[in-house]
Design a protein around this motif. Structure first.
Motif, mmCIF file in Angstrom:
data_model
loop_
_atom_site.group_PDB
_atom_site.id
_atom_site.type_symbol
_atom_site.label_atom_id
_atom_site.label_comp_id
_atom_site.label_asym_id
_atom_site.label_seq_id
_atom_site.Cartn_x
_atom_site.Cartn_y
_atom_site.Cartn_z
ATOM 1 N N ASP A 47 49.666 27.711 52.004
ATOM 2 C CA ASP A 47 48.357 28.216 51.593
ATOM 3 C C ASP A 47 48.456 29.677 51.164
ATOM 4 O OD1 ASP A 47 47.278 25.760 52.153
ATOM 5 O OD2 ASP A 47 46.286 26.389 54.017
ATOM 6 N N LYS A 48 49.235 30.444 51.896
ATOM 7 C CA LYS A 48 49.409 31.855 51.553
ATOM 8 C C LYS A 48 50.108 31.989 50.198
ATOM 9 C CE LYS A 48 51.176 36.207 53.272
ATOM 10 N NZ LYS A 48 51.850 36.915 54.344
ATOM 11 N N ARG A 49 51.148 31.185 49.995
ATOM 12 C CA ARG A 49 51.850 31.231 48.702
ATOM 13 C C ARG A 49 50.924 30.803 47.568
ATOM 14 N NH1 ARG A 49 56.418 29.479 51.742
ATOM 15 N NH2 ARG A 49 55.823 27.326 51.470
ATOM 16 N N GLU B 286 53.783 19.529 65.538
ATOM 17 C CA GLU B 286 52.453 19.906 65.042
ATOM 18 C C GLU B 286 52.395 21.386 64.693
ATOM 19 O OE1 GLU B 286 49.886 18.642 68.212
ATOM 20 O OE2 GLU B 286 49.999 16.523 67.624
ATOM 21 N N LYS B 287 53.015 22.224 65.519
ATOM 22 C CA LYS B 287 53.038 23.667 65.248
ATOM 23 C C LYS B 287 53.803 23.949 63.956
ATOM 24 C CE LYS B 287 54.175 28.124 67.206
ATOM 25 N NZ LYS B 287 54.591 28.874 68.360
ATOM 26 N N GLN B 288 54.927 23.290 63.783
ATOM 27 C CA GLN B 288 55.708 23.470 62.556
ATOM 28 C C GLN B 288 54.885 23.092 61.327
ATOM 29 O OE1 GLN B 288 59.232 24.508 62.301
ATOM 30 N NE2 GLN B 288 58.534 25.283 64.253
ATOM 31 N N GLU B 289 54.158 21.992 61.428
ATOM 32 C CA GLU B 289 53.335 21.542 60.302
ATOM 33 C C GLU B 289 52.217 22.537 60.012
ATOM 34 O OE1 GLU B 289 52.202 17.611 61.558
ATOM 35 O OE2 GLU B 289 54.159 16.760 61.029
ATOM 36 N N ARG B 290 51.553 23.036 61.056
ATOM 37 C CA ARG B 290 50.485 24.031 60.863
ATOM 38 C C ARG B 290 51.027 25.298 60.211
ATOM 39 N NH1 ARG B 290 49.219 22.801 66.177
ATOM 40 N NH2 ARG B 290 50.021 24.825 66.848
ATOM 41 N N MET B 291 52.172 25.761 60.724
ATOM 42 C CA MET B 291 52.767 26.985 60.170
ATOM 43 C C MET B 291 53.206 26.770 58.726
ATOM 44 S SD MET B 291 52.505 29.393 62.371
ATOM 45 C CE MET B 291 53.663 30.605 61.798
ATOM 46 N N PRO C 269 43.316 37.653 49.208
ATOM 47 C CA PRO C 269 42.426 38.460 50.026
ATOM 48 C C PRO C 269 42.612 38.152 51.504
ATOM 49 C CG PRO C 269 41.172 37.130 48.430
ATOM 50 C CD PRO C 269 42.604 36.776 48.288
ATOM 51 N N GLN C 270 42.608 39.206 52.325
ATOM 52 C CA GLN C 270 42.745 39.044 53.765
ATOM 53 C C GLN C 270 41.439 38.544 54.351
ATOM 54 O OE1 GLN C 270 45.560 39.473 55.488
ATOM 55 N NE2 GLN C 270 46.678 39.987 53.634
#
Length: 185
Positions: free
Chosen positions: A171-173, A160-165, A183-184
């Motif tokens: 999303d960032k890309r 689950e952590k891998q999927e979230r990351m 935007p931050q």
């Protein structure tokens, strides 16, 4: 070659060398706070705290550990990992501070010695690698103490952590257009 061209070359080489040393000194994941940020997180949240990355070491994240109902032996092993990681963060911070001081002393004296800077950096990196190997050994030993149900819980939380990351990274890309940063928030 005239004097002005030669001077420009020396200045350019010095700036490049300082940039290389600065990049080599930087630790991954550090922001404007320097080494302080990760150390504070580790002190507050344990060895698997945010900033530890997405790798297998994150199985010792306090969020994952809380759900495992560890026995006393496992709790002691986890505490040993936590204590070791805090010690390592402190050592790394001190080591990189010494490197920074050496670089600043050389710059202030006007006598830049790249061989000494790189040698000091190599020593610090070798120590970091040795500590990382010890950390991996401690995590593997801890993993071996977990029963099948605990390993299933860890595997599920890790996935689950891998999927979230991965989603955050995507999303960032996706938020970056035309070389501009998203935007931050």
């Amino acid at each position: 070659m005239n004097k002005q061209t030669r001077l420009k070359g020396i200045v350019a080489a010095t700036v490049l060398a300082l940039g290389v040393v600065s990049v080599a000194q930087a630790q991954p994941g550090q922001g404007p706070q320097g080494g302080q940020g990760q150390s504070q997180r580790a002190d507050k949240r344990g060895p698997g705290a945010p900033g530890m990355g997405m790798g297998p070491m994150s199985i010792v994240s306090p969020r994952i550990i809380e759900d495992l109902n560890l026995n006393d032996t496992q709790k002691a092993q986890y505490q040993a990992i936590d204590d070791f990681q805090k010690e390592v963060f402190t050592k790394r911070k001190e080591g990189f501070t010494k490197l920074k001081e050496l670089r600043e002393q050389q710059m202030a004296s006007g006598k830049l010695d790249l061989e000494a800077l790189f040698a000091a950096d190599d020593v610090e990196r070798a120590e970091a690698m040795k500590d990382h190997q010890q950390f991996k050994t401690k995590v593997l030993d801890f993993w071996k103490t977990l029963d099948d149900d605990q390993k299933v819980k860890v595997s599920k939380a890790f996935t689950e952590k891998q999927e979230r990351m991965g989603k955050r990274m995507q999303d960032k890309r996706d938020g970056q257009r035309g070389g501009q940063r998203a935007p931050q928030q």
